[in-house]
Design an enzyme around this catalytic site. Structure first.
Site, PDB file in Angstrom:
ATOM      1  N   HIS A   1      11.045 -10.520  23.215  1.00 29.54           N
ATOM      2  CA  HIS A   1      10.488  -9.188  23.443  1.00 29.54           C
ATOM      3  C   HIS A   1      11.613  -8.253  23.879  1.00 29.54           C
ATOM      4  O   HIS A   1      12.719  -8.675  24.222  1.00 29.54           O
ATOM      5  CB  HIS A   1       9.400  -9.251  24.511  1.00 29.54           C
TER       6      HIS A   1
ATOM      7  N   GLU B   1      12.172  -6.526  26.563  1.00 28.00           N
ATOM      8  CA  GLU B   1      12.702  -6.722  27.905  1.00 28.00           C
ATOM      9  C   GLU B   1      13.708  -7.876  27.951  1.00 28.00           C
ATOM     10  O   GLU B   1      14.722  -7.806  28.651  1.00 28.00           O
ATOM     11  CB  GLU B   1      11.563  -7.010  28.893  1.00 28.00           C
TER      12      GLU B   1
ATOM     13  N   ALA C   1       2.125  12.891  -2.881  1.00 30.88           N
ATOM     14  CA  ALA C   1       2.887  14.111  -3.145  1.00 30.88           C
ATOM     15  C   ALA C   1       2.138  14.893  -4.212  1.00 30.88           C
ATOM     16  O   ALA C   1       1.676  14.320  -5.200  1.00 30.88           O
ATOM     17  CB  ALA C   1       4.297  13.771  -3.616  1.00 30.88           C
TER      18      ALA C   1
ATOM     19  N   TRP D   1       9.913  14.293 -11.225  1.00 37.42           N
ATOM     20  CA  TRP D   1       9.563  14.107  -9.819  1.00 37.42           C
ATOM     21  C   TRP D   1       8.853  15.360  -9.325  1.00 37.42           C
ATOM     22  O   TRP D   1       9.290  16.471  -9.634  1.00 37.42           O
ATOM     23  CB  TRP D   1      10.795  13.854  -8.969  1.00 37.42           C
TER      24      TRP D   1
ATOM     25  N   ARG E   1       8.309   4.106   4.368  1.00 33.25           N
ATOM     26  CA  ARG E   1       8.027   2.761   3.880  1.00 33.25           C
ATOM     27  C   ARG E   1       8.671   1.692   4.760  1.00 33.25           C
ATOM     28  O   ARG E   1       8.056   0.665   5.068  1.00 33.25           O
ATOM     29  CB  ARG E   1       8.546   2.603   2.446  1.00 33.25           C
TER      30      ARG E   1
ATOM     31  N   ARG F   1      14.393   2.172   0.039  1.00 35.47           N
ATOM     32  CA  ARG F   1      15.792   2.279  -0.374  1.00 35.47           C
ATOM     33  C   ARG F   1      16.471   3.428   0.370  1.00 35.47           C
ATOM     34  O   ARG F   1      15.834   4.430   0.715  1.00 35.47           O
ATOM     35  CB  ARG F   1      15.893   2.513  -1.884  1.00 35.47           C
TER      36      ARG F   1
ATOM     37  N   GLU G   1      -0.186   4.442  -1.365  1.00 33.39           N
ATOM     38  CA  GLU G   1       0.461   5.451  -2.195  1.00 33.39           C
ATOM     39  C   GLU G   1      -0.307   5.755  -3.482  1.00 33.39           C
ATOM     40  O   GLU G   1       0.235   6.391  -4.381  1.00 33.39           O
ATOM     41  CB  GLU G   1       1.895   5.022  -2.509  1.00 33.39           C
TER      42      GLU G   1
ATOM     43  N   GLY H   1      -3.395   4.831  -6.686  1.00 38.28           N
ATOM     44  CA  GLY H   1      -3.715   6.152  -7.186  1.00 38.28           C
ATOM     45  C   GLY H   1      -4.921   6.791  -6.544  1.00 38.28           C
ATOM     46  O   GLY H   1      -5.437   6.355  -5.509  1.00 38.28           O
TER      47      GLY H   1
ATOM     48  N   LEU I   1      -8.073   4.627  -5.690  1.00 38.03           N
ATOM     49  CA  LEU I   1      -7.917   3.796  -4.498  1.00 38.03           C
ATOM     50  C   LEU I   1      -7.978   4.648  -3.235  1.00 38.03           C
ATOM     51  O   LEU I   1      -8.698   4.313  -2.284  1.00 38.03           O
ATOM     52  CB  LEU I   1      -6.583   3.044  -4.558  1.00 38.03           C
TER      53      LEU I   1
END
Length: 366
Positions: free
Chosen positions: A50, A52, A154, A170, A184, A207, A298, A300, A303
């Site tokens: 932990h 501490e 987005a 994008w 992420r 990344r 994320e 589509g 979901l």
């Protein structure tokens, strides 16, 4: 770097632990003696030290008569590791500043009581709201028995996530995309529907700005009732860092699932609800069987819409690009049943706005 706000430093350390602690809370700890930091640390992966303990190991003998700043009450029970309170007392810590009391019933003020009974001076509440925000995933796990669900998407200024032809790269700029990768890396898992995999063939990895994998990779989750995810897709072909699990229903073909597993992926079978994967059951299973405390969803749209319809979304992170796409057939970020009146619309609380490059990031809670 010299620090004078030691709890702020402890919070910085706690943030480094997000995504790696399993079903333990991400905690930061700083040990100070004579106005100087002599030890610091944050929660290590499950079964390891932990926060501490890491700080005590670094401080060594300098911990005696020193002050500890920690973002959560030290544990006082035996779990996968011995109680931190005993280690603090053995090291001779004289004073403890804890941001928040641990809501875990196994602790719940017990750590504070043990320390005070031994003569340690204890202070509670310094930067408490910030500490609890850093632990929001673990708190959701503790209280609801499922992960914190973060809906991320987005969209353009006119609410589109792609053109009518399906082109989506994008929508946002490089700064926003880098922020998504940082997000992420702080999560236990990242979830998409199989339609998104078929349409976009995403990597779903974290990344850095040079495109190299970050140290922590969230578990990739593909919601796929019948197991139709393409075997050649990046998320299941076995060539990416990290791991993938495909969440299927009982109707999925066993031979197909064997081929998915043969490529190094896991299969999670859950009941169906209205001929789709029962998302509530899936989330509770991820918490109980996989120790997943946070899931970044994320897409589509179907979901995300299903999760909103079921009241399973806890937080929204939306990036809005100053672009207009138009087109009646261009999709939006959230589908599902939706609501019938504006008065029933989902309203975010504690929402914040931040400019990220040329885009805006909106964060809020349900």
């Amino acid at each position: 770097m010299a620090y004078t706000d030691y709890m702020a430093r402890a919070l910085e350390l706690a943030a480094l632990a997000r995504g790696i602690t399993g079903n333990n809370p991400p905690v930061g700890a700083v040990i100070v003696r004579d106005g100087r930091i002599v030890g610091e640390g944050y929660t290590q992966p499950p079964g390891q030290a932990h926060a501490e303990i890491v700080a005590l190991q670094q401080a060594g003998e300098l911990a005696r008569s020193a002050t500890l700043y920690v973002t959560l009450e030290p544990c006082c029970h035996f779990g996968r590791t011995p109680p931190c309170t005993q280690a603090l007392l053995s090291a001779g810590i004289a004073e403890v500043h804890m941001a928040a009391i641990d809501p875990n019933p196994l602790v719940g003020g017990g750590g504070k009581a043990v320390l005070e009974a031994a003569g340690v001076v204890v202070t509670v509440g310094e930067r408490e709201a910030e500490a609890l925000r850093l632990m929001e995933a673990w708190l959701t796990y503790m209280r609801l028995g499922r992960p914190l669900v973060v809906a991320k998407y987005a969209m353009t200024l006119d609410g589109k996530i792609a053109t009518a032809t399906g082109e989506s790269k994008w929508i946002t700029g490089s700064h926003a995309r880098h922020r998504v990768h940082q997000l992420r890396s702080s999560m236990d898992a990242i979830m998409v529907g199989v339609t998104t995999v078929i349409a976009d063939d995403p990597q779903l990895t974290a990344r850095d700005e040079q495109g190299h994998p970050m140290g922590h990779q969230p578990l990739r989750l593909v919601v796929d009732s019948t197991g139709r995810v393409p075997l050649s897709s990046q998320v299941v072909n076995g060539r990416l860092p990290g791991a993938t699990a495909v969440i299927v229903g009982p109707r999925a073909d066993s031979r197909r699932l064997h081929e998915i597993e043969r490529r190094g992926n896991s299969i999670i079978t859950v009941p169906e609800r209205d001929s789709r994967v029962d998302l509530r059951a899936a989330l509770h299973g991820l918490a109980s069987d996989w120790n997943i405390t946070s899931v970044l969803v994320e897409g589509g749209g179907q979901l995300l819409g299903s999760l909103f319809d079921l009241g399973l979304v806890d937080k929204v992170v939306a990036f809005i690009a100053p672009k207009l796409v138009g087109g009646a057939e261009a999709p939006g970020p959230v589908a599902g049943r939706g609501v019938e009146s504006i008065s029933s619309a989902v309203t975010l609380r504690d929402s914040t706005w931040e400019q990220v490059g040329n885009d805006m990031m909106v964060v809020g809670y349900l």
